[in-house]
Design an enzyme around this catalytic site. Structure first.
Site, PDB file in Angstrom:
ATOM      1  N   MET A  94       0.848  -1.199   0.000  1.00  0.00           N
ATOM      2  CA  MET A  94       0.000   0.000   0.000  1.00  0.00           C
ATOM      3  C   MET A  94       0.886   1.254   0.000  1.00  0.00           C
ATOM      4  SD  MET A  94      -3.411  -0.995   2.088  1.00  0.00           S
ATOM      5  CE  MET A  94      -2.805  -0.657   3.714  1.00  0.00           C
ATOM      6  N   LEU A 119       6.801   3.082   1.511  1.00  0.00           N
ATOM      7  CA  LEU A 119       7.644   1.895   1.677  1.00  0.00           C
ATOM      8  C   LEU A 119       8.714   2.081   2.751  1.00  0.00           C
ATOM      9  CD1 LEU A 119       8.147   1.070  -2.110  1.00  0.00           C
ATOM     10  CD2 LEU A 119       6.352   0.254  -0.559  1.00  0.00           C
ATOM     11  N   HIS A 120       9.026   0.968   3.407  1.00  0.00           N
ATOM     12  CA  HIS A 120      10.110   0.955   4.393  1.00  0.00           C
ATOM     13  C   HIS A 120      10.947  -0.303   4.149  1.00  0.00           C
ATOM     14  CE1 HIS A 120       7.622  -2.015   6.372  1.00  0.00           C
ATOM     15  NE2 HIS A 120       6.621  -1.148   6.474  1.00  0.00           N
ATOM     16  N   GLU A 121      11.936  -0.503   4.993  1.00  0.00           N
ATOM     17  CA  GLU A 121      12.861  -1.632   4.813  1.00  0.00           C
ATOM     18  C   GLU A 121      12.137  -2.988   4.765  1.00  0.00           C
ATOM     19  OE1 GLU A 121      16.166  -2.502   4.278  1.00  0.00           O
ATOM     20  OE2 GLU A 121      16.214  -0.450   3.563  1.00  0.00           O
ATOM     21  N   HIS A 137       9.193  -3.644   3.365  1.00  0.00           N
ATOM     22  CA  HIS A 137       8.767  -3.839   1.969  1.00  0.00           C
ATOM     23  C   HIS A 137       9.977  -4.139   1.076  1.00  0.00           C
ATOM     24  CE1 HIS A 137       5.543  -0.871   3.354  1.00  0.00           C
ATOM     25  NE2 HIS A 137       4.838  -1.920   2.968  1.00  0.00           N
ATOM     26  N   GLY A 139       5.039 -10.224   4.215  1.00  0.00           N
ATOM     27  CA  GLY A 139       5.853 -10.146   5.427  1.00  0.00           C
ATOM     28  C   GLY A 139       5.216 -10.924   6.573  1.00  0.00           C
ATOM     29  N   ASP A 196       2.543  -9.333   9.185  1.00  0.00           N
ATOM     30  CA  ASP A 196       1.104  -9.546   9.019  1.00  0.00           C
ATOM     31  C   ASP A 196       0.870 -11.057   8.958  1.00  0.00           C
ATOM     32  OD1 ASP A 196       0.066  -6.735   8.603  1.00  0.00           O
ATOM     33  OD2 ASP A 196       1.656  -6.815   7.126  1.00  0.00           O
ATOM     34  N   MET A 255       8.883  -2.762  11.736  1.00  0.00           N
ATOM     35  CA  MET A 255       8.663  -1.669  10.780  1.00  0.00           C
ATOM     36  C   MET A 255       7.240  -1.705  10.244  1.00  0.00           C
ATOM     37  SD  MET A 255      12.085  -0.988   8.731  1.00  0.00           S
ATOM     38  CE  MET A 255      13.621  -0.748   9.622  1.00  0.00           C
TER      39      MET A 255
END
Ligand code: PAF
Length: 287
Positions: free
Chosen positions: A30, A33-35, A37, A147, A150, A184
């Protein structure tokens, strides 16, 4: 990196890649983005010939009073990050393409969604299953990357892939954490300084339960109580749920036999954070 806006163009891109014998890896997101993703994109790059990422803030997985409108967005930055990782295509559809007028279909994965986030946000997994199924039909990947943060989502998608005979592999990658342990999440951006400081209690609580488990504790209630007590040390934390469930079925258990999962959702102000820890043997989460 090719930017794709329409369903037709996305399907044509994938058909053409498949016709050339290329394996397609897919990371649905969605955005913002962070590490976490980016670790999925990297895993996809390592396993496949082409990697497609999608960015779509899916309205059907948000409740009426949730943060759909203010969900953080930064397309230019996301694009730059994906380019930097060598992602071959970004699918960035709009609401009209995803839910055109006349759209009617619903999709529900049953008992695996009875507890945890499925209980506190009953609209959530039908929305996730629906959009992920649609994205699979548009991107046509050989492998799709999710990930472990989730955890329940990954199990729901895996179940749906089996039940609906999607011809692809679901790959679940480890949780990526900040240096102080906070998992994260794009929603971490909502936290005030004080909330952010106190939020480290979540990973600490899960780590304490895991330590108890490693020392031989198998009583799910005792493990769960330790997690709640530790979280209650943070004055700003309000527990939504804190459970120890079977890792496969996501049903509550009395004792951790085989693989269990300690999972929690906790509010800091209006921000709801989730985290989990697998209790048991390192386990292949993929089908
Ligand atoms: O995990 C997410 O970011 C979303 O639930 C997903 C899988 C992209 C579906 O909208």
């Amino acid at each position: 990196m090719k930017i794709i806006r329409t369903v037709g163009e996305m399907q044509a891109f994938s058909d053409e890649a498949r016709a050339r014998g290329k394996r397609i890896g897919f990371t649905p997101t969605m955005g913002y983005l962070h590490e976490g993703h980016l670790s999925l994109v990297r895993a996809s790059k390592a396993d496949n010939d082409l990697t497609v990422a999608s960015i779509y803030v899916n309205p059907t997985q948000f409740g009426p009073t949730e943060d759909l409108e203010k969900y953080p967005r930064d397309l230019a930055r996301d694009q730059e990050l994906l380019e930097h990782e060598g992602c071959e295509a970004l699918f960035y559809p709009d609401n009209e393409s995803m839910y055109p007028p006349g759209f009617q279909t619903e999709l529900r994965v049953k008992s695996i969604t009875d507890h945890l986030c499925g209980a506190s946000r009953p609209w959530h997994f039908p929305g996730v299953a629906l959009i992920v199924a649609k994205l699979f039909n548009m991107v046509k990947p050989h492998r799709a990357y999710f990930g472990q943060k989730d955890y329940q989502q990954a199990r729901v998608i895996r179940r749906m892939v089996i039940d609906l005979n999607f011809d692809l592999e679901v790959v679940v990658c480890p949780i990526v954490r900040e240096t102080d342990g906070l998992a994260m999440s794009s929603r971490n951006a909502y936290l005030s300084d004080e909330e952010r400081e106190q939020a480290i209690v979540l990973s600490q609580a899960l780590e304490e339960a895991n330590e108890m488990y490693r020392e031989g504790e198998r009583d799910a209630l005792k493990l769960k109580n330790r997690i709640s007590l530790t979280i209650q040390r943070a004055p700003l934390a309000k527990i939504d749920y804190c459970e120890v469930v079977d890792g496969e079925t996501i049903q509550p258990i009395e004792r951790v036999e085989g693989t269990g999962v300690a999972a929690l959702a906790v509010f800091f102000g209006k921000t709801r954070l989730i985290d989990n820890h697998i209790l048991g043997e390192p386990w292949n989460l993929s089908p």
